[in-house]
Scaffold this active site. Structure first.
Site: not given
Ligand code: IPE
Ligand code: IPE
Ligand code: MG
Length: 245
Positions: A66, A35, A192, A31, A22, A18
């Site tokens: 997602n 990735h 979480r 964003r 950010r 995760d």
């Molecule tokens: C969890 O991250 C899923 C993955 C890392 C693929 P999210 O960013 O989707 O989770 P939440 O929204 O913070 O719970």
């Molecule tokens: C995790 O990073 C990757 C996926 C859930 C696909 P995020 O895209 O959730 O990154 P943040 O949490 O918004 O920074």
């Molecule tokens: Mg996230």
């Protein structure tokens, strides 16, 4: 009951990767740039885990929730998965890794699903680390899926309802055949589970890191493993009982 480790190295590590978004926002980048950087970290961590003798590594790449992200982000992610798979499959195979994709793969585009299935077939007999990638995965989906199959087999007269125990449920889950994760790492600061492996994480040690996934690396992996190796896993026993084993 035993501590599923050898020399302090977890047999199975699960990771909620995760913080990509950010990471990008902090640099005023889209964003999707986060990735892209996240994929680089995946390669480093896969390599580092294989080198350290980890038996299985399960990475949460895309959750069932997602799908609700902006369409462009979802489609960019799917394209990145396809590219990364095409780029990496040969070297993963050469290094003896066994790939498994878990999740509701029927929701994916046909081209991506077919590549995933081909990669699983290609590497199925490899003896190295199992690399499990969770895509369109949800822990509740997994349990519902296993339950539906058990109900179907009951209705077909193949099994009796009395035969449905924890082992039978576990055998129907996506991670069947692998030991439960010993260590869960979540990067990005949130503490979480976000609908990851609900059943299999029952006794997993949890490690939360504030580092955003694109900044995570082998050094921090080692810190997580070190932290893990110092924990006493009691599985419900008293410290004295565990010490006497
Ligand atoms: C969890 O991250 C899923 C993955 C890392 C693929 P999210 O960013 O989707 O989770 P939440 O929204 O913070 O719970
Ligand atoms: C995790 O990073 C990757 C996926 C859930 C696909 P995020 O895209 O959730 O990154 P943040 O949490 O918004 O920074
Ligand atoms: Mg996230």
């Amino acid at each position: 009951m035993k501590n599923h480790t050898s020399g302090g190295i977890p047999r199975h590590i699960a990771v909620i990767m995760d913080g990509n978004g950010r990471w990008a926002a902090a640099r005023a980048l889209p964003r999707t740039a986060g990735h892209g950087m996240g994929v680089r970290t995946v390669k480093q961590i896969v390599e580092a885990c294989a080198e350290r003798g980890v038996e299985a590594l399960t990475l949460f790449a895309f959750s069932s929730e997602n799908w609700q992200r902006p369409r462009e982000e979802v489609s960019m992610l799917m394209n990145r998965f396809l590219e990364a798979l095409d780029e990496e499959i040969e070297s993963l195979h050469r290094n003896g890794l066994r790939l498994r994709f878990i999740g509701n793969l029927s929701q994916l585009a046909t081209a991506l699903r077919e590549r995933m299935e081909a990669a699983m077939r290609l590497t199925a007999n490899n003896q190295g680390m199992a690399l499990v990638i969770a895509v369109a995965y949800g822990g509740r989906w997994d349990i519902a899926n296993a339950t539906r199959e058990l109900a179907r087999r009951c209705a077909a007269g193949e099994i009796q309802s009395e035969a449905i125990d924890e082992a039978a449920v576990g055998a129907g889950l996506a991670l069947a055949g692998l030991p439960d994760p010993d260590l869960l790492i979540r990067t990005g600061g949130e503490q979480r589970i976000s609908n990851f492996l609900l059943w299999n994480l029952a006794y997993t040690e949890l490690y939360f890191s504030d580092t955003l996934w694109p900044d995570f690396g082998a050094r921090e992996l080692d810190a997580a493993i070190e932290h893990f190796s110092r924990r006493q896993r009691r599985f419900g026993l008293t410290p004295g009982q565990v010490g006497a084993r």
